[in-house]
Write a protein that holds these residues in place. Sequence first.
Motif, PDB file in Angstrom:
ATOM      1  N   PHE A 159       5.064  -7.132  19.279  1.00  0.00           N
ATOM      2  CA  PHE A 159       6.675  -6.508  19.324  1.00  0.00           C
ATOM      3  C   PHE A 159       7.272  -7.094  18.356  1.00  0.00           C
ATOM      4  O   PHE A 159       8.299  -6.520  17.854  1.00  0.00           O
ATOM      5  N   TRP A 160       7.304  -8.537  18.495  1.00  0.00           N
ATOM      6  CA  TRP A 160       8.446  -9.232  17.557  1.00  0.00           C
ATOM      7  C   TRP A 160       8.092  -9.017  16.279  1.00  0.00           C
ATOM      8  O   TRP A 160       9.062  -8.887  15.509  1.00  0.00           O
ATOM      9  N   GLY A 161       6.979  -8.894  15.883  1.00  0.00           N
ATOM     10  CA  GLY A 161       6.432  -8.511  14.471  1.00  0.00           C
ATOM     11  C   GLY A 161       7.203  -7.231  14.087  1.00  0.00           C
ATOM     12  O   GLY A 161       7.892  -7.214  12.850  1.00  0.00           O
ATOM     13  N   SER A 162       7.204  -6.108  14.821  1.00  0.00           N
ATOM     14  CA  SER A 162       7.727  -4.905  14.598  1.00  0.00           C
ATOM     15  C   SER A 162       9.184  -4.981  14.669  1.00  0.00           C
ATOM     16  O   SER A 162       9.798  -4.259  13.623  1.00  0.00           O
ATOM     17  N   ILE A 163       9.779  -5.555  15.588  1.00  0.00           N
ATOM     18  CA  ILE A 163      11.214  -5.975  15.422  1.00  0.00           C
ATOM     19  C   ILE A 163      11.842  -6.579  14.156  1.00  0.00           C
ATOM     20  O   ILE A 163      12.690  -5.911  13.345  1.00  0.00           O
ATOM     21  N   PHE A 164      10.784  -7.485  13.727  1.00  0.00           N
ATOM     22  CA  PHE A 164      11.587  -8.290  12.386  1.00  0.00           C
ATOM     23  C   PHE A 164      11.251  -7.163  11.268  1.00  0.00           C
ATOM     24  O   PHE A 164      12.088  -7.393  10.349  1.00  0.00           O
ATOM     25  N   LYS A 165      10.175  -6.498  11.053  1.00  0.00           N
ATOM     26  CA  LYS A 165       9.919  -5.688  10.094  1.00  0.00           C
ATOM     27  C   LYS A 165      11.135  -4.665  10.184  1.00  0.00           C
ATOM     28  O   LYS A 165      11.563  -4.454   9.219  1.00  0.00           O
TER      29      LYS A 165
ATOM     30  N   LEU B 105      26.693 -11.646  26.220  1.00  0.00           N
ATOM     31  CA  LEU B 105      25.805 -12.332  25.448  1.00  0.00           C
ATOM     32  C   LEU B 105      26.231 -13.383  24.615  1.00  0.00           C
ATOM     33  O   LEU B 105      25.579 -14.458  24.726  1.00  0.00           O
ATOM     34  N   ASP B 106      27.251 -13.342  23.969  1.00  0.00           N
ATOM     35  CA  ASP B 106      27.952 -14.393  23.454  1.00  0.00           C
ATOM     36  C   ASP B 106      28.073 -15.388  24.169  1.00  0.00           C
ATOM     37  O   ASP B 106      27.504 -16.732  23.557  1.00  0.00           O
ATOM     38  N   PRO B 107      28.836 -15.573  25.305  1.00  0.00           N
ATOM     39  CA  PRO B 107      28.951 -16.572  25.999  1.00  0.00           C
ATOM     40  C   PRO B 107      27.604 -17.244  26.500  1.00  0.00           C
ATOM     41  O   PRO B 107      27.483 -18.625  26.486  1.00  0.00           O
ATOM     42  N   VAL B 108      26.523 -16.485  26.761  1.00  0.00           N
ATOM     43  CA  VAL B 108      25.131 -16.997  27.200  1.00  0.00           C
ATOM     44  C   VAL B 108      24.638 -17.997  25.949  1.00  0.00           C
ATOM     45  O   VAL B 108      24.020 -19.038  26.105  1.00  0.00           O
ATOM     46  N   LEU B 109      24.861 -17.399  24.609  1.00  0.00           N
ATOM     47  CA  LEU B 109      24.137 -18.065  23.490  1.00  0.00           C
ATOM     48  C   LEU B 109      24.938 -19.330  23.680  1.00  0.00           C
ATOM     49  O   LEU B 109      24.260 -20.448  23.212  1.00  0.00           O
ATOM     50  N   LYS B 110      26.155 -19.339  23.764  1.00  0.00           N
ATOM     51  CA  LYS B 110      27.122 -20.563  23.599  1.00  0.00           C
ATOM     52  C   LYS B 110      26.419 -21.514  24.544  1.00  0.00           C
ATOM     53  O   LYS B 110      26.064 -22.693  24.043  1.00  0.00           O
ATOM     54  N   VAL B 111      26.345 -21.196  25.650  1.00  0.00           N
ATOM     55  CA  VAL B 111      25.440 -22.138  26.898  1.00  0.00           C
ATOM     56  C   VAL B 111      24.368 -22.528  26.270  1.00  0.00           C
ATOM     57  O   VAL B 111      23.703 -23.954  26.411  1.00  0.00           O
ATOM     58  N   SER B 133      11.713 -24.027  28.402  1.00  0.00           N
ATOM     59  CA  SER B 133      12.562 -22.852  28.935  1.00  0.00           C
ATOM     60  C   SER B 133      13.471 -22.420  28.118  1.00  0.00           C
ATOM     61  O   SER B 133      13.796 -21.376  27.686  1.00  0.00           O
ATOM     62  N   ILE B 134      14.416 -23.534  27.980  1.00  0.00           N
ATOM     63  CA  ILE B 134      15.806 -23.281  27.136  1.00  0.00           C
ATOM     64  C   ILE B 134      15.445 -22.603  25.803  1.00  0.00           C
ATOM     65  O   ILE B 134      16.070 -21.727  25.148  1.00  0.00           O
ATOM     66  N   ALA B 135      14.559 -23.270  25.283  1.00  0.00           N
ATOM     67  CA  ALA B 135      13.944 -22.926  23.803  1.00  0.00           C
ATOM     68  C   ALA B 135      13.471 -21.405  23.620  1.00  0.00           C
ATOM     69  O   ALA B 135      13.902 -20.751  22.992  1.00  0.00           O
ATOM     70  N   ASP B 136      12.719 -21.293  24.760  1.00  0.00           N
ATOM     71  CA  ASP B 136      12.207 -19.863  24.741  1.00  0.00           C
ATOM     72  C   ASP B 136      13.230 -18.873  24.925  1.00  0.00           C
ATOM     73  O   ASP B 136      13.286 -17.812  24.230  1.00  0.00           O
ATOM     74  N   ILE B 137      14.338 -19.075  25.690  1.00  0.00           N
ATOM     75  CA  ILE B 137      14.949 -18.220  26.216  1.00  0.00           C
ATOM     76  C   ILE B 137      16.022 -17.919  25.032  1.00  0.00           C
ATOM     77  O   ILE B 137      16.415 -16.929  24.563  1.00  0.00           O
ATOM     78  N   ASN B 138      16.356 -19.198  24.644  1.00  0.00           N
ATOM     79  CA  ASN B 138      17.219 -19.110  23.269  1.00  0.00           C
ATOM     80  C   ASN B 138      16.537 -18.192  22.138  1.00  0.00           C
ATOM     81  O   ASN B 138      17.491 -17.298  21.594  1.00  0.00           O
ATOM     82  N   LYS B 139      15.588 -18.298  22.067  1.00  0.00           N
ATOM     83  CA  LYS B 139      14.901 -17.419  21.156  1.00  0.00           C
ATOM     84  C   LYS B 139      14.942 -15.952  21.255  1.00  0.00           C
ATOM     85  O   LYS B 139      15.356 -15.062  20.415  1.00  0.00           O
ATOM     86  N   LEU B 140      14.455 -15.600  22.457  1.00  0.00           N
ATOM     87  CA  LEU B 140      14.585 -14.424  22.917  1.00  0.00           C
ATOM     88  C   LEU B 140      16.170 -13.893  22.721  1.00  0.00           C
ATOM     89  O   LEU B 140      16.561 -12.724  22.122  1.00  0.00           O
ATOM     90  N   ALA B 141      16.861 -14.632  23.339  1.00  0.00           N
ATOM     91  CA  ALA B 141      18.324 -14.116  23.415  1.00  0.00           C
ATOM     92  C   ALA B 141      18.728 -14.004  21.986  1.00  0.00           C
ATOM     93  O   ALA B 141      19.749 -12.893  21.633  1.00  0.00           O
ATOM     94  N   LYS B 142      18.510 -14.873  20.845  1.00  0.00           N
ATOM     95  CA  LYS B 142      19.058 -14.665  19.482  1.00  0.00           C
ATOM     96  C   LYS B 142      18.368 -13.424  18.789  1.00  0.00           C
ATOM     97  O   LYS B 142      18.808 -12.586  17.936  1.00  0.00           O
ATOM     98  N   ASN B 143      16.974 -13.207  19.199  1.00  0.00           N
ATOM     99  CA  ASN B 143      16.392 -11.942  18.625  1.00  0.00           C
ATOM    100  C   ASN B 143      17.168 -10.805  19.194  1.00  0.00           C
ATOM    101  O   ASN B 143      17.469  -9.836  18.301  1.00  0.00           O
ATOM    102  N   VAL B 144      17.560 -10.809  20.651  1.00  0.00           N
ATOM    103  CA  VAL B 144      18.222  -9.819  21.126  1.00  0.00           C
ATOM    104  C   VAL B 144      19.382  -9.596  20.342  1.00  0.00           C
ATOM    105  O   VAL B 144      20.062  -8.426  19.796  1.00  0.00           O
TER     106      VAL B 144
END
Lengths: 168, 168
Positions: A159-165, B105-111, B133-144
């Motif tokens: 999924f992330w691969g596709s998003i990035f692409k 989303l912006d406020p959550v990214l800040k936290v 957990s924080i790192a993983d959620i951060n990654k997801l949130a930044k991708n979104v």
Amino acid sequence: MELAEGKQKFIEAWGKLGSEWGINRTMAQVHALLLISADALTTEEIMDTLSISRGNANMTLRDLIGWGLIEKQHRAGERKEYFYADKDTWNIARQVAKERRKRELDPVLKVLDELANVKGEDKDPEFATFKKSIADINKLAKNVDKTLDTMLKAEESWFWGSIFKMFK
Amino acid sequence: MELAEGKQKFIEAWGKLGSEWGINRTMAQVHALLLISADALTTEEIMDTLSISRGNANMTLRDLIGWGLIEKQHRAGERKEYFYADKDTWNIARQVAKERRKRELDPVLKVLDELANVKGEDKDPEFATFKKSIADINKLAKNVDKTLDTMLKAEESWFWGSIFKMFK
DNA sequence: TTTAACTTTCAATATATTTTGAAAGTTTAA
DNA sequence: TTAAACTTTCAAAATATATTGAAAGTTAAA
């Protein structure tokens, strides 16, 4: 910032976000607490940490199990039930998308299909506007549905691969 | 099904969907009403059709303008204000995504960024779980966030073209 | 100006949602 | 069995959110 304070802030932020998206604040907080707990917790520990009643904790935990976000664990020689959250964010996102599709998107698609059959005079601008809006929303909803369907079956990396692409 | 009944059903369904996603039910209903109206409507007409008070109608219409979903219109020789909804579903989706990103989303990214700085002992399993957990959620949130950013700039055809290609 | 048409505000009220906690229910070990 | 440990239920209470409507505010035509 200390760990204890950080946990507190995360639980608050997760709870607020949840409530802004139609998820009970307490439910989001319990989920947050379990997400950042290394070990599974008992109802008692959750009640104490979040200062909520037994009834509330019990119902919330049942709901979270219903959403597929946490699970019960048992320990040899103990009566108590322990609760543990899946820590994989991709699974969490999928689980939430899956449940909301079932609970909300599916009923809307059903109504939209019914509404596509409304009869009227094509010359009537009110009728034409109605038809057009319904058709457009239907198209969007069906696209969202199809996208979710594929996403739910997908593996994270794919999924992330596709998003990035997709977005360079 | 008759047009009048269809309109009624659509307004109800849209209102229900909105409330399940943290949007005031009345606001979603007013939006629905304007979406399927060929002409712009006055506050009075909206009040009557949906059986809501003047105050409620006024506040809701202001909110909808704030969300960029409807606009005021004026007619020569008339004092009354008319309200008209953008009928383009792609614009609606973009507008909603844009507002919610800004508000939530912006406020959550800040936290999350703050929480990435929590200090602790790497050997402590509680600390390690928190960090992870924080790192993983951060990654997801930044991708979104990144995805939304691109989506907001995108033209409809381009976007759906990509979605279709993505999911064959 | 004045006035009437129209819009906005907001304290009070109504409605909806969430939470509590004690009682009832269930399970297991002795 | 019994009883203690634990879980679940749900009516009542608390809290949060939405709505009303009358009064205050604004605007433009006369």
